[in-house]
Design an enzyme around this catalytic site. Structure first.
Site, PDB file in Angstrom:
ATOM      1  CG  HIS A   1      95.552  56.507  62.809  1.00  0.00           C
ATOM      2  ND1 HIS A   1      94.720  55.600  63.382  1.00  0.00           N
ATOM      3  CD2 HIS A   1      96.794  56.247  63.316  1.00  0.00           C
ATOM      4  CE1 HIS A   1      95.395  54.809  64.203  1.00  0.00           C
ATOM      5  NE2 HIS A   1      96.660  55.187  64.187  1.00  0.00           N
TER       6      HIS A   1
ATOM      7  CE  LYS B   1     100.458  47.031  68.311  1.00  0.00           C
ATOM      8  NZ  LYS B   1     100.444  48.384  68.742  1.00  0.00           N
TER       9      LYS B   1
ATOM     10  NE  ARG C   1      99.987  58.721  69.608  1.00  0.00           N
ATOM     11  CZ  ARG C   1      99.689  57.443  69.673  1.00  0.00           C
ATOM     12  NH1 ARG C   1      98.445  57.075  69.858  1.00  0.00           N
ATOM     13  NH2 ARG C   1     100.620  56.526  69.554  1.00  0.00           N
TER      14      ARG C   1
ATOM     15  CB  SER D   1      93.980  52.090  67.839  1.00  0.00           C
ATOM     16  OG  SER D   1      94.225  52.834  66.683  1.00  0.00           O
TER      17      SER D   1
HETATM   18  P1  ADP Z   1     101.844  51.397  65.563  1.00  0.00           P
HETATM   19  O1  ADP Z   1     101.442  50.016  65.987  1.00  0.00           O
HETATM   20  O2  ADP Z   1     102.877  51.473  64.495  1.00  0.00           O
HETATM   21  O3  ADP Z   1     102.102  52.350  66.699  1.00  0.00           O
HETATM   22  P2  ADP Z   1      99.411  52.869  65.148  1.00  0.00           P
HETATM   23  O4  ADP Z   1      98.297  52.541  64.225  1.00  0.00           O
HETATM   24  O5  ADP Z   1      99.108  52.882  66.607  1.00  0.00           O
HETATM   25  O6  ADP Z   1     100.543  51.874  64.795  1.00  0.00           O
HETATM   26  O7  ADP Z   1     100.036  54.259  64.753  1.00  0.00           O
HETATM   27  C1  ADP Z   1     100.571  54.529  63.491  1.00  0.00           C
HETATM   28  C2  ADP Z   1     101.232  55.885  63.517  1.00  0.00           C
HETATM   29  O8  ADP Z   1     100.252  56.882  63.789  1.00  0.00           O
HETATM   30  C3  ADP Z   1     102.291  56.067  64.595  1.00  0.00           C
HETATM   31  O9  ADP Z   1     103.273  56.937  64.114  1.00  0.00           O
HETATM   32  C4  ADP Z   1     101.533  56.713  65.724  1.00  0.00           C
HETATM   33  O10 ADP Z   1     102.395  57.479  66.551  1.00  0.00           O
HETATM   34  C5  ADP Z   1     100.598  57.605  64.943  1.00  0.00           C
HETATM   35  N1  ADP Z   1      99.375  57.914  65.675  1.00  0.00           N
HETATM   36  C6  ADP Z   1      98.534  57.070  66.306  1.00  0.00           C
HETATM   37  N2  ADP Z   1      97.508  57.737  66.880  1.00  0.00           N
HETATM   38  C7  ADP Z   1      97.719  59.053  66.606  1.00  0.00           C
HETATM   39  C8  ADP Z   1      97.039  60.271  66.948  1.00  0.00           C
HETATM   40  N3  ADP Z   1      95.969  60.289  67.726  1.00  0.00           N
HETATM   41  N4  ADP Z   1      97.564  61.412  66.485  1.00  0.00           N
HETATM   42  C9  ADP Z   1      98.686  61.407  65.732  1.00  0.00           C
HETATM   43  N5  ADP Z   1      99.395  60.324  65.393  1.00  0.00           N
HETATM   44  C10 ADP Z   1      98.918  59.156  65.828  1.00  0.00           C
END
Ligand code: ADP
Length: 170
Positions: free
Chosen positions: A20, A44, A93, A131
């Protein structure tokens, strides 16, 4: 500030990872202002509360002057309008993200054609990082050093201990 120079980066951030943060740094170099939007109404079951997730993000982005953290619920496009933001940033990703992100971007465009979604790719080392994987590894007693800020790893360990779920050290 012009709408196209204000971007929103929405997500659950449960918790924030270096993946992130990689996206946030890239966004902060492109846009005048980046607003990280922490999702409140999650289906979730979140591990960290919204307040905890927001606090960790605020701490992690402290060095970045043009980045701020906010919370939102309801439709993202409404929040974008409220913040006068013309751009939504999402991280891409591996291909596994593509289908979901494609649907989301097209739905948001349908709801508000003035808001454009852009995708940023993280550094390859974070391309398979999520995460949920971080939470799983920590709960099984593994180290996530280098994948999340050190203080986030400490928060994860503290939370597990509080919940009585001591990490299993193998
Ligand atoms: P959501 O529940 O909206 O998927 P996340 O917190 O998992 O929320 O992710 C928020 C954004 O960050 C999404 O666009 C996700 O694809 C991106 N993201 C999550 N992890 C990574 C990572 N390791 N590298 C790049 N982008 C990421």
């Amino acid at each position: 500030m012009n709408r196209s120079s204000v971007a929103i980066y929405p997500g659950s951030f449960d918790p924030v990872t270096n993946g992130h943060l990689d996206i946030i740094q890239r966004g902060s170099r492109i846009f005048g202002k980046v607003i990280i939007a922490v999702l409140r109404n999650q289906r979730k079951n979140p591990f960290f509360s919204v307040a905890e997730r927001t606090e960790m993000l605020a701490r992690a982005i402290e060095p970045l002057e043009n980045v701020e953290v906010a919370r939102f619920n309801g439709l993202l496009v409404n929040f974008a309008r409220e913040m006068k933001a013309g751009v939504v940033i999402r991280g891409l990703r591996a291909v596994t993200d593509f289908d979901y992100e494609f649907q989301l971007a097209l739905m948001n465009r349908r709801l508000e054609k003035e808001v454009e979604t852009i995708f940023l790719m993280p550094s390859a080392e974070y391309s398979y990082l999520s995460s949920s994987q971080i939470k799983e590894v920590v709960s099984l007693g593994g180290s996530v050093k280098g994948l999340v800020p050190d203080f986030v790893e400490q928060e994860l360990l503290g939370k597990l201990e509080k919940s009585g779920q001591k990490p299993r050290i193998s």
